[in-house]
Write an enzyme that holds these catalytic residues in place. Structure first.
Site, PDB file in Angstrom:
ATOM      1  N   VAL A  35       0.809  -1.222   0.000  1.00  0.00           N
ATOM      2  CA  VAL A  35       0.000   0.000   0.000  1.00  0.00           C
ATOM      3  C   VAL A  35       0.837   1.264   0.000  1.00  0.00           C
ATOM      4  O   VAL A  35       0.305   2.359  -0.242  1.00  0.00           O
ATOM      5  CB  VAL A  35      -0.996   0.013   1.181  1.00  0.00           C
ATOM      6  CG1 VAL A  35      -1.998  -1.115   1.071  1.00  0.00           C
ATOM      7  CG2 VAL A  35      -0.270   0.005   2.528  1.00  0.00           C
ATOM      8  N   TYR A  61       2.255   6.679  15.334  1.00  0.00           N
ATOM      9  CA  TYR A  61       1.014   5.929  15.127  1.00  0.00           C
ATOM     10  C   TYR A  61      -0.202   6.813  15.359  1.00  0.00           C
ATOM     11  O   TYR A  61      -1.141   6.829  14.547  1.00  0.00           O
ATOM     12  CB  TYR A  61       0.986   4.715  16.054  1.00  0.00           C
ATOM     13  CG  TYR A  61      -0.211   3.825  15.849  1.00  0.00           C
ATOM     14  CD1 TYR A  61      -0.230   2.894  14.813  1.00  0.00           C
ATOM     15  CD2 TYR A  61      -1.328   3.911  16.673  1.00  0.00           C
ATOM     16  CE1 TYR A  61      -1.339   2.070  14.610  1.00  0.00           C
ATOM     17  CE2 TYR A  61      -2.431   3.097  16.479  1.00  0.00           C
ATOM     18  CZ  TYR A  61      -2.432   2.180  15.448  1.00  0.00           C
ATOM     19  OH  TYR A  61      -3.529   1.378  15.252  1.00  0.00           O
TER      20      TYR A  61
END
Length: 269
Positions: A75, A174
């Site tokens: 991706v 994150y």
């Protein structure tokens, strides 16, 4: 093909739909892709780990044989994403549902911002945010370019409580990547609503998958995060399947640009 609910009835809520799920070799992605197949969809299990995706397809229940295929995709690489979509559209047909789920969390490397290495930031953003961007970009192109008489489709992105509150204060990269996903969803939903393309975010809470073995394998860390979950337990991939089915199906045709929290109440605190 229909699926069985807890009371033994069948649903088939995604019958006839074509779906693609990234990160489908394991964890939430695998659970969601498997549930989609059980609900009657033809599902593409997409993952960088092609042997893992092939294994997930091969291990589907016997009654679901022939309802799924696997495709390799990185991706973070637009050529890889574009090629995967081209292969799917040529082989499976137009896509009704795309779940942008692939992600990483670099435990032991992600850190508070003053201690965070740039390489860790870039690696996390590349997969979680840029990867979602590329998955969504090509999903929108595929859904706007349909030639089968149907209109639009449903795109679902996997978010995180760390992008909503202070839960991820020790995971700067994150948390930032997931906050970016939440913003991306709102923007894309607004831009393509007129084309019938719906885009929503699902926010799982602490869900025990191979992604979080650093927590699940440490009793103290696990107890601490479960203690911050009002429902008093860790989540499982199965907890996330139902809302994904709803958003992918025809019952959710008026839902777009929204955040659906399946986090045991964690972000209600």
């Amino acid at each position: 093909m229909s699926s069985a609910t807890t009371d033994g009835t069948t649903t088939g809520r995604l019958r006839g739909k074509h779906a693609l799920v990234t990160g489908a070799a394991s964890g939430i992605g695998r659970a969601v892709a498997t549930r989609f197949a059980a609900e009657g969809a033809h599902v593409v299990f997409a993952d960088r780990d092609l042997p893992g995706a092939d294994r997930a397809v091969a291990e589907l229940p016997a009654g679901l044989a022939g309802t799924a295929t696997a495709v390799q995709v990185d991706v973070t690489d637009e050529d890889s994403v574009a090629a995967a979509y081209a292969r799917v559209l040529a082989g499976t047909g137009p896509l009704d549902v795309v779940v942008a789920n692939a992600g990483v969390q670099l435990f032991g490397h992600d850190a508070p911002v003053a201690d965070l290495d740039l390489d860790v930031w870039r690696r996390t953003i590349d997969v979680n945010l840029t990867g979602t961007f590329l998955t969504v970009k090509h999903a929108v192109r595929a859904m706007r370019g349909r030639t089968d008489g149907r209109r639009g489709g449903s795109i679902i992105c996997t978010g995180s409580p760390t992008g909503l509150n202070g839960e991820g204060r020790d995971f700067t990269a994150y948390s930032s990547s997931k906050a970016g996903v939440h913003g991306l969803v709102r923007t894309v939903a607004a831009a393509y609503a007129a084309d019938g393309v719906r885009v929503n975010t699902v926010v799982p809470g602490y869900t025990e998958t191979p992604l979080v073995t650093a927590i699940s394998g440490d009793a103290a860390s696990r107890a601490a995060i479960v203690s911050r979950t009002p429902l008093g337990r860790a989540g499982t991939p199965a907890d996330v399947e139902g809302i994904m089915v709803y958003l992918g199906g025809d019952e959710a045709t008026f839902a777009t640009g929204a955040i659906f929290r399946v986090d045991g109440g964690m972000t209600s605190l």
